[in-house]
Design a protein around this motif. Structure first.
Motif, short mmCIF file in Angstrom:
data_model
loop_
_atom_site.label_atom_id
_atom_site.label_comp_id
_atom_site.label_asym_id
_atom_site.label_seq_id
_atom_site.Cartn_x
_atom_site.Cartn_y
_atom_site.Cartn_z
N TYR A 425 67.52 4.28 4.57
CA TYR A 425 66.72 4.20 4.56
C TYR A 425 66.22 2.52 3.72
O TYR A 425 67.22 2.53 2.62
CB TYR A 425 65.04 4.82 5.15
N GLU A 426 65.28 1.63 4.14
CA GLU A 426 65.23 0.36 3.54
C GLU A 426 64.28 0.77 2.29
O GLU A 426 63.09 1.18 3.00
CB GLU A 426 65.02 -0.52 4.96
N ILE A 427 64.02 0.00 1.57
CA ILE A 427 62.78 0.33 0.88
C ILE A 427 62.57 -1.27 -0.09
O ILE A 427 63.32 -2.37 -0.50
CB ILE A 427 63.35 0.90 -0.94
N GLU A 428 61.67 -1.39 -0.75
CA GLU A 428 61.06 -2.55 -1.52
C GLU A 428 61.26 -2.26 -2.78
O GLU A 428 61.43 -3.55 -3.60
CB GLU A 428 59.46 -3.26 -1.17
N ASN A 429 61.49 -1.03 -2.87
CA ASN A 429 61.26 -0.43 -4.88
C ASN A 429 61.87 0.49 -5.08
O ASN A 429 61.95 1.53 -4.05
CB ASN A 429 60.02 -1.11 -5.65
N VAL A 446 67.43 2.82 8.46
CA VAL A 446 68.03 2.14 8.90
C VAL A 446 69.40 3.00 9.86
O VAL A 446 69.30 2.21 11.30
CB VAL A 446 68.97 1.09 8.27
N ALA A 447 69.94 4.16 9.15
CA ALA A 447 71.28 5.19 10.02
C ALA A 447 70.86 6.08 10.23
O ALA A 447 69.50 6.80 8.90
CB ALA A 447 72.21 4.42 9.64
N SER A 448 70.47 7.43 10.75
CA SER A 448 70.96 8.64 11.09
C SER A 448 71.62 9.41 11.24
O SER A 448 72.22 9.23 12.75
CB SER A 448 69.50 8.43 11.16
N ALA A 449 72.10 10.91 11.30
CA ALA A 449 72.75 11.75 11.96
C ALA A 449 72.02 13.33 11.52
O ALA A 449 71.41 13.08 10.33
CB ALA A 449 74.19 11.27 11.67
N ILE A 450 72.71 13.58 12.73
CA ILE A 450 71.86 15.09 12.70
C ILE A 450 72.92 16.13 13.58
O ILE A 450 73.42 15.99 14.04
CB ILE A 450 70.64 15.74 12.87
N PHE A 451 73.06 17.22 12.31
CA PHE A 451 74.05 18.63 12.63
C PHE A 451 73.40 19.85 12.77
O PHE A 451 72.85 19.85 12.02
CB PHE A 451 75.53 18.42 12.64
N THR A 474 73.18 -6.54 2.93
CA THR A 474 73.95 -5.99 2.08
C THR A 474 72.60 -6.56 0.89
O THR A 474 73.40 -6.12 -0.67
CB THR A 474 75.75 -6.71 1.67
N THR A 475 72.21 -7.99 1.24
CA THR A 475 71.27 -8.38 0.21
C THR A 475 70.30 -7.99 -0.08
O THR A 475 68.93 -7.56 -0.87
CB THR A 475 70.67 -9.51 0.60
N LYS A 476 69.74 -5.98 1.08
CA LYS A 476 68.83 -5.60 0.34
C LYS A 476 68.53 -3.89 -0.17
O LYS A 476 69.92 -3.78 -0.13
CB LYS A 476 67.80 -5.04 2.67
N LYS A 477 67.33 -3.59 -0.20
CA LYS A 477 68.12 -2.14 -0.88
C LYS A 477 67.62 -1.44 -0.51
O LYS A 477 66.93 -1.02 0.89
CB LYS A 477 66.87 -2.04 -2.32
N TYR A 478 68.36 0.14 -0.58
CA TYR A 478 68.73 1.07 0.40
C TYR A 478 68.22 2.87 -0.67
O TYR A 478 69.06 2.30 -1.26
CB TYR A 478 69.76 0.60 1.32
N LYS A 479 68.18 3.03 0.26
CA LYS A 479 68.18 4.66 -0.17
C LYS A 479 68.55 5.49 0.78
O LYS A 479 68.74 5.06 1.80
CB LYS A 479 66.82 5.46 -0.45
N PHE A 480 69.59 6.85 0.27
CA PHE A 480 70.71 7.28 1.17
C PHE A 480 70.17 8.94 1.13
O PHE A 480 70.03 9.22 -0.42
CB PHE A 480 71.68 7.23 1.08
#
Length: 511
Positions: A425-429, A446-451, A474-480
């Motif tokens: 998911y995308e974050i601002e900070n 932004v992206a996901s998957a589940i099993f 690529t210019t944005k911040k993400y957490k996974f």
């Protein structure tokens, strides 16, 4: 020498090579044998020698035998080619059969005199057919521009049943290597098979990769399956598939199409929360630094139940739900076992009847459930992630527990399942995070998957290929976040006592 050979075969094959092997008059009647046992299509191989030196060996080729008369046959070697050159058809016509026991023999002789190319040649053919197996020998004594050359062509083959497959395809191409991060993709139209490897793979690693190949029924692949090949330094390996009936041949070019980044988690190293002086509060932590765990778990919540549960009339003295185990693919694995925590409340915060065992990338703040009044806020899913994740892989096994309790704490007839999921998911900070209440529903995902899975007795590979709902920037911040849970509905306070999820050797494949 090759040019001389080309002329020799081109001229021989452009003519009616054997116009009449012998006369059929007054010969024995082999009609029934020819029709039932001899006539048909044969598959086999050609060996070619020039002046006693082998210049081609094991060339796959079909021969067709047809009935010419009561005791004669025709033999056709169609579309003969050598060194990529199409040399036409070789035909033996009206060849007289002779019999000895169960063996049938035939011969043919032809003399050639081609002034245009100053070629003279005497060609002698001999052949035998025994129980569906044919052997043909062509002995060619030639003079080309006054230069004598001797050529021998040997063919050996077996009669086909007519049920042989004519398909020539590679249906599966795999590597049993963790260095291969993106599995080979077969492109039938282009005749290519491409795959990607770990960016840390060395030339020595790639030079020893061993493919496991599956082909069409009865087909033959060269090089063969299980044979190590050198895929380093951009090498392209050509594989040839020959159909079972030898009528079709297809080539595939196999090569490395790029590299990928890999983050690996073995779960071999563990420590305890040494910040707690009370030994029963020192819950297991994944990694070697209790202040910076590699993965977070629900153990902290169970620690509070162990230490503060008495304030709500709750007593739990069992194991922590997330702990190391030697029952692993290699080294140690992570064991997640949903545990019976009786239900109730601590400082007004609900405690589930069964605490679902969970481990994840992120942080856990058990006190947030008390201070903010929402237990879902205690799980902070996701870590800062600078790369684009494509897939999460690993090994798991699972046993559903019993009994199963719903969110009201009532025992119900339901079978538990495990869940393994991944969310980008995308974050601002960096302080921004998703939690147990919105990890699968937030608009910034932004992206996901589940099993999900029920009982699985032995360790089995799992693969989560992320589906991207939004374009990666690529210019944005993400957490996974990667989330492992022994009870898929544990966040809703629904789980079975004793459900056990084992996970080992997790890898995150990144672009």
């Amino acid at each position: 020498m090759k040019k001389n050979l080309f002329y020799l075969f081109a001229l021989i094959c452009s003519m009616s090579l054997f116009t009449a092997c012998s006369d059929d008059d007054d010969a024995p009647d082999y009609s029934k044998v020819i029709e039932s046992e001899i006539a048909g299509n044969y598959k086999g191989t050609l060996d070619i020698k020039l002046e006693g030196t082998t210049i081609a060996s094991g060339l796959p080729k079909n021969i067709t035998i047809s009935k010419a008369g009561n005791s004669t046959i025709n033999l056709l070697l169609a579309n003969f080619s050598l060194m990529g050159m199409d040399l036409g058809d070789i035909e033996l016509k009206d060849c007289q059969l002779s019999q000895k026991d169960n063996s049938y023999s035939f011969t043919g002789i032809q003399s050639l005199n081609i002034e245009k190319y100053q070629l003279k040649a005497d060609v002698k053919a001999t052949g035998t057919i025994v129980d569906g197996t044919i052997t043909v020998q062509l002995d060619i004594a030639a003079k080309l521009n006054g230069l004598s050359q001797n050529v021998q062509v040997t063919y050996e083959g077996t009669k086909m049943t007519g049920n042989e497959s004519s398909e020539a395809k590679i249906t599966a191409f795999t590597f049993e290597s963790e260095l291969v991060t993106e599995r080979p993709v077969i492109n039938e139209e282009d005749g290519t098979i491409v795959f990607k490897v770990d960016e840390d793979a060395t030339a020595a690693d790639l030079s020893a990769l061993v493919p496991v190949i599956t082909v069409s029924e009865g087909a033959i692949v060269t090089p063969k399956s299980g044979e190590a090949k050198d895929f380093s330094n951009g090498n392209k390996i050509v594989y040839t598939v020959l159909s079972e009936d030898y009528s079709q041949m297809k080539t595939y070019t196999v090569f490395v199409a790029g590299t990928q980044k890999v983050r690996e988690y073995s779960f071999d190293e563990w420590t305890k929360d040494l910040s707690q002086t009370d030994e029963k509060a020192q819950f297991p932590i994944i990694g070697t630094d209790h202040n910076n765990p590699l993965w977070t778990s629900c153990n902290q919540a169970v620690m509070l139940i162990k230490t503060l549960g008495m304030l709500g009339g709750i007593t739990y003295t069992g194991d922590y739900p997330v702990r190391p185990t030697d029952d692993a693919v290699s080294g140690k694995a992570i064991l997640m076992e949903s545990v019976f925590t009786t239900g109730g409340a601590i400082f007004g915060t609900p405690v589930p009847k069964v605490t679902a065992a969970t481990a994840f990338l992120g942080t856990f703040n058990a006190m947030a459930a008390v201070t903010e009044g929402d237990p879902m806020l205690s799980t902070k899913f996701g870590i800062m992630f600078p790369d684009k994740p494509l897939e999460v892989r690993g090994f798991f096994k699972y046993t559903a527990g019993t009994p199963f309790y719903n969110k009201e704490g009532v025992e119900v007839d339901k079978k538990d399942e495990c869940a393994i999921s991944a969310v980008l998911y995308e974050i601002e900070n960096e302080e921004e995070t998703l939690h147990g209440g919105n990890i699968y529903t937030a608009t910034n995902i932004v992206a996901s998957a589940i099993f999900n899975s029920g009982d699985q007795q032995d360790y089995t590979p799992f693969s989560l290929k992320l589906a991207y709902h939004k374009e990666y920037d690529t210019t944005k911040k993400y957490k996974f976040a990667v989330i492992l849970s022994a009870s898929k509905d544990g966040a809703a306070y629904e789980a079975a006592v004793g459900s056990k999820l084992f996970v080992d050797n997790v890898s995150i494949i990144c672009e």
